[in-house]
Motif scaffolding. Structure first.
Motif, PDB file in Angstrom:
ATOM      1  N   ARG A 183       0.820  -1.217   0.000  1.00 24.15           N
ATOM      2  CA  ARG A 183       0.000   0.000   0.000  1.00 24.15           C
ATOM      3  C   ARG A 183       0.851   1.264   0.000  1.00 24.15           C
ATOM      4  O   ARG A 183       0.436   2.288  -0.538  1.00 24.15           O
ATOM      5  CB  ARG A 183      -0.936   0.008   1.210  1.00 24.15           C
ATOM      6  CG  ARG A 183      -2.030  -1.051   1.153  1.00 24.15           C
ATOM      7  CD  ARG A 183      -3.217  -0.669   2.019  1.00 24.15           C
ATOM      8  NE  ARG A 183      -2.867  -0.520   3.429  1.00 24.15           N
ATOM      9  CZ  ARG A 183      -2.958  -1.489   4.328  1.00 24.15           C
ATOM     10  NH1 ARG A 183      -3.358  -2.694   3.960  1.00 24.15           N
ATOM     11  NH2 ARG A 183      -2.656  -1.268   5.582  1.00 24.15           N
ATOM     12  N   THR A 184       2.026   1.201   0.609  1.00 26.72           N
ATOM     13  CA  THR A 184       2.886   2.389   0.672  1.00 26.72           C
ATOM     14  C   THR A 184       3.944   2.407  -0.426  1.00 26.72           C
ATOM     15  O   THR A 184       4.685   3.388  -0.555  1.00 26.72           O
ATOM     16  CB  THR A 184       3.592   2.471   2.037  1.00 26.72           C
ATOM     17  OG1 THR A 184       4.382   1.282   2.236  1.00 26.72           O
ATOM     18  CG2 THR A 184       2.588   2.606   3.179  1.00 26.72           C
ATOM     19  N   GLY A 185       4.035   1.322  -1.216  1.00 23.41           N
ATOM     20  CA  GLY A 185       5.042   1.246  -2.272  1.00 23.41           C
ATOM     21  C   GLY A 185       6.457   1.202  -1.735  1.00 23.41           C
ATOM     22  O   GLY A 185       7.379   1.745  -2.344  1.00 23.41           O
ATOM     23  N   SER A 213      18.621  -9.312   4.562  1.00 19.19           N
ATOM     24  CA  SER A 213      18.606  -9.602   3.134  1.00 19.19           C
ATOM     25  C   SER A 213      18.799  -8.325   2.340  1.00 19.19           C
ATOM     26  O   SER A 213      18.734  -7.207   2.867  1.00 19.19           O
ATOM     27  CB  SER A 213      17.264 -10.236   2.742  1.00 19.19           C
ATOM     28  OG  SER A 213      16.242  -9.243   2.711  1.00 19.19           O
ATOM     29  N   GLU A 214      19.000  -8.492   1.043  1.00 17.40           N
ATOM     30  CA  GLU A 214      18.904  -7.359   0.140  1.00 17.40           C
ATOM     31  C   GLU A 214      17.424  -6.971   0.023  1.00 17.40           C
ATOM     32  O   GLU A 214      16.541  -7.787   0.297  1.00 17.40           O
ATOM     33  CB  GLU A 214      19.468  -7.731  -1.234  1.00 17.40           C
ATOM     34  CG  GLU A 214      20.977  -7.940  -1.234  1.00 17.40           C
ATOM     35  CD  GLU A 214      21.738  -6.687  -0.835  1.00 17.40           C
ATOM     36  OE1 GLU A 214      21.482  -5.622  -1.437  1.00 17.40           O
ATOM     37  OE2 GLU A 214      22.565  -6.762   0.088  1.00 17.40           O
ATOM     38  N   PRO A 215      17.117  -5.752  -0.371  1.00 17.02           N
ATOM     39  CA  PRO A 215      15.711  -5.331  -0.426  1.00 17.02           C
ATOM     40  C   PRO A 215      14.904  -6.083  -1.487  1.00 17.02           C
ATOM     41  O   PRO A 215      15.408  -6.421  -2.557  1.00 17.02           O
ATOM     42  CB  PRO A 215      15.805  -3.840  -0.777  1.00 17.02           C
ATOM     43  CG  PRO A 215      17.203  -3.431  -0.411  1.00 17.02           C
ATOM     44  CD  PRO A 215      18.046  -4.649  -0.650  1.00 17.02           C
ATOM     45  N   PHE A 216      13.638  -6.343  -1.159  1.00 15.63           N
ATOM     46  CA  PHE A 216      12.637  -6.836  -2.106  1.00 15.63           C
ATOM     47  C   PHE A 216      11.661  -5.690  -2.354  1.00 15.63           C
ATOM     48  O   PHE A 216      11.412  -4.878  -1.462  1.00 15.63           O
ATOM     49  CB  PHE A 216      11.868  -8.028  -1.540  1.00 15.63           C
ATOM     50  CG  PHE A 216      12.722  -9.157  -1.055  1.00 15.63           C
ATOM     51  CD1 PHE A 216      13.456  -9.929  -1.936  1.00 15.63           C
ATOM     52  CD2 PHE A 216      12.784  -9.470   0.300  1.00 15.63           C
ATOM     53  CE1 PHE A 216      14.235 -10.988  -1.490  1.00 15.63           C
ATOM     54  CE2 PHE A 216      13.561 -10.528   0.763  1.00 15.63           C
ATOM     55  CZ  PHE A 216      14.295 -11.287  -0.139  1.00 15.63           C
ATOM     56  N   TYR A 217      11.067  -5.664  -3.541  1.00 15.62           N
ATOM     57  CA  TYR A 217      10.151  -4.577  -3.878  1.00 15.62           C
ATOM     58  C   TYR A 217       8.798  -5.123  -4.295  1.00 15.62           C
ATOM     59  O   TYR A 217       8.717  -6.169  -4.964  1.00 15.62           O
ATOM     60  CB  TYR A 217      10.735  -3.711  -5.003  1.00 15.62           C
ATOM     61  CG  TYR A 217      11.955  -2.928  -4.578  1.00 15.62           C
ATOM     62  CD1 TYR A 217      11.837  -1.630  -4.107  1.00 15.62           C
ATOM     63  CD2 TYR A 217      13.223  -3.513  -4.617  1.00 15.62           C
ATOM     64  CE1 TYR A 217      12.948  -0.907  -3.699  1.00 15.62           C
ATOM     65  CE2 TYR A 217      14.343  -2.804  -4.208  1.00 15.62           C
ATOM     66  CZ  TYR A 217      14.205  -1.504  -3.749  1.00 15.62           C
ATOM     67  OH  TYR A 217      15.311  -0.802  -3.330  1.00 15.62           O
ATOM     68  N   PRO A 218       7.717  -4.435  -3.918  1.00 15.87           N
ATOM     69  CA  PRO A 218       6.385  -4.875  -4.356  1.00 15.87           C
ATOM     70  C   PRO A 218       6.289  -4.862  -5.879  1.00 15.87           C
ATOM     71  O   PRO A 218       6.806  -3.951  -6.534  1.00 15.87           O
ATOM     72  CB  PRO A 218       5.450  -3.822  -3.737  1.00 15.87           C
ATOM     73  CG  PRO A 218       6.231  -3.187  -2.636  1.00 15.87           C
ATOM     74  CD  PRO A 218       7.666  -3.242  -3.054  1.00 15.87           C
ATOM     75  N   ASP A 219       5.646  -5.871  -6.414  1.00 19.65           N
ATOM     76  CA  ASP A 219       5.458  -5.974  -7.857  1.00 19.65           C
ATOM     77  C   ASP A 219       4.187  -5.223  -8.239  1.00 19.65           C
ATOM     78  O   ASP A 219       3.070  -5.694  -7.991  1.00 19.65           O
ATOM     79  CB  ASP A 219       5.361  -7.449  -8.259  1.00 19.65           C
ATOM     80  CG  ASP A 219       5.414  -7.650  -9.762  1.00 19.65           C
ATOM     81  OD1 ASP A 219       5.089  -6.701 -10.501  1.00 19.65           O
ATOM     82  OD2 ASP A 219       5.776  -8.763 -10.204  1.00 19.65           O
ATOM     83  N   SER A 220       4.344  -4.052  -8.839  1.00 20.63           N
ATOM     84  CA  SER A 220       3.197  -3.198  -9.164  1.00 20.63           C
ATOM     85  C   SER A 220       2.339  -3.764 -10.291  1.00 20.63           C
ATOM     86  O   SER A 220       1.225  -3.281 -10.530  1.00 20.63           O
ATOM     87  CB  SER A 220       3.679  -1.794  -9.541  1.00 20.63           C
ATOM     88  OG  SER A 220       4.554  -1.849 -10.655  1.00 20.63           O
ATOM     89  N   SER A 221       2.841  -4.780 -10.993  1.00 18.06           N
ATOM     90  CA  SER A 221       2.057  -5.379 -12.075  1.00 18.06           C
ATOM     91  C   SER A 221       1.034  -6.386 -11.557  1.00 18.06           C
ATOM     92  O   SER A 221       0.181  -6.852 -12.309  1.00 18.06           O
ATOM     93  CB  SER A 221       2.983  -6.074 -13.080  1.00 18.06           C
ATOM     94  OG  SER A 221       3.602  -7.219 -12.501  1.00 18.06           O
ATOM     95  N   LEU A 222       1.119  -6.705 -10.268  1.00 14.95           N
ATOM     96  CA  LEU A 222       0.219  -7.682  -9.666  1.00 14.95           C
ATOM     97  C   LEU A 222      -0.848  -6.988  -8.836  1.00 14.95           C
ATOM     98  O   LEU A 222      -0.698  -5.826  -8.445  1.00 14.95           O
ATOM     99  CB  LEU A 222       1.006  -8.648  -8.768  1.00 14.95           C
ATOM    100  CG  LEU A 222       2.125  -9.457  -9.421  1.00 14.95           C
ATOM    101  CD1 LEU A 222       2.863 -10.276  -8.360  1.00 14.95           C
ATOM    102  CD2 LEU A 222       1.576 -10.372 -10.504  1.00 14.95           C
TER     103      LEU A 222
END
Length: 264
Positions: A183-185, A213-222
């Protein structure tokens, strides 16, 4: 002799000691998550930076022997959410401060954290963000998370929910809390507390190493539901693999025991 716990439900069993139930029905629409006043900011500076941080450093370094690996992962991002395994009582309140320094740390907690008279203001100053206990609080709760991200802080979450002391494997957890970064990107960093035996005084509790860990990012295509599941699976994979590879000492043994029918 090694302590041993028997569990039948790794999601709901709880082995944390408790001296009594705390009334936690306090986090409703009237609870103040945000404090924009200059006076509150000054109080935060004194409580968090000048008072708590030095004490946390001394306690975690000298008594718990905490080492943090890949701290630079948190320097690569601004505001983020950090998901960790829940294996300590007091230490899990302190590890975020030492892991994220100099970044400000917040911790999403249960409502009971701010329900204890006399310290509810202090724990809020130190970064506790309690989960709502009423629907009327969710709007202010979400607003606080957004403010923390904009502050470039690290918001720590223990998705396993219950404390299993010194547990050296990762328990299953829901993807529900991964809706926050969606929700916050915001990016996600997974963290794992593992244990190593002391070199001296070996009968005392083991020392702690935290791996990030290394950062993970939200997948905006989903969709949000799909994106939060993907983030959860990425975090869980890192946590499980790291716990399996890096834990070098078993201080408490956890043994699965099937629950008997008719037992409570």
């Amino acid at each position: 002799m090694k302590r041993e716990y028997y569990y039948s439900d790794e999601v709901n069993d709880d082995f944390a000691s408790s001296n009594g139930k705390i009334n936690s029905d306090t986090v409703n629409g009237s609870y103040r998550y945000s404090h924009p006043s200059f006076g509150w900011k000054i109080a935060v500076f004194f409580a968090y930076r000048l008072f708590a941080t030095p004490l946390v450093w001394l306690y975690t370094k000298l008594w718990l022997g905490v080492r943090v690996k890949n701290r630079k992962a948190l320097k690569k991002v601004n505001g983020c959410f950090v998901y960790m395994n829940h294996t300590q009582n007091i230490a899990d309140a302190f590890i975020p401060t030492i892991s994220s320094f100099p970044k400000r740390a917040y911790i999403i907690t249960g409502p009971e954290t701010v329900s204890i008279k006399g310290i509810r203001v202090l724990v809020a100053l130190l970064g506790a963000i309690p989960l709502p206990s009423a629907l009327s609080a969710y709007r202010n709760f979400d607003k606080k998370l957004q403010e923390a991200v904009e502050e470039k802080a690290a918001v720590f979450i223990y998705p396993e929910a219950h404390i299993w002391p010194y547990c050296n494997f990762i328990r299953s957890f829901s993807d529900k809390s991964f809706s926050y970064p969606c929700r916050t990107g915001s990016p996600v960093v997974a963290g794992v507390t593992v244990y190593r035996q002391r070199r001296v005084f070996k009968k005392l509790h083991p020392h702690i190493t935290v791996y990030l860990s290394e950062p993970f990012y939200p997948d905006s295509s989903l969709s949000e539901k799909q994106a939060r599941k993907k983030l959860r699976d990425e975090a869980y994979e890192f946590m499980s693999k790291t716990a399996e590879e890096k834990n070098s000492f078993e201080y408490v043994k956890y043994t699965y025991k099937e629950k008997q029918q008719g037992s409570n």
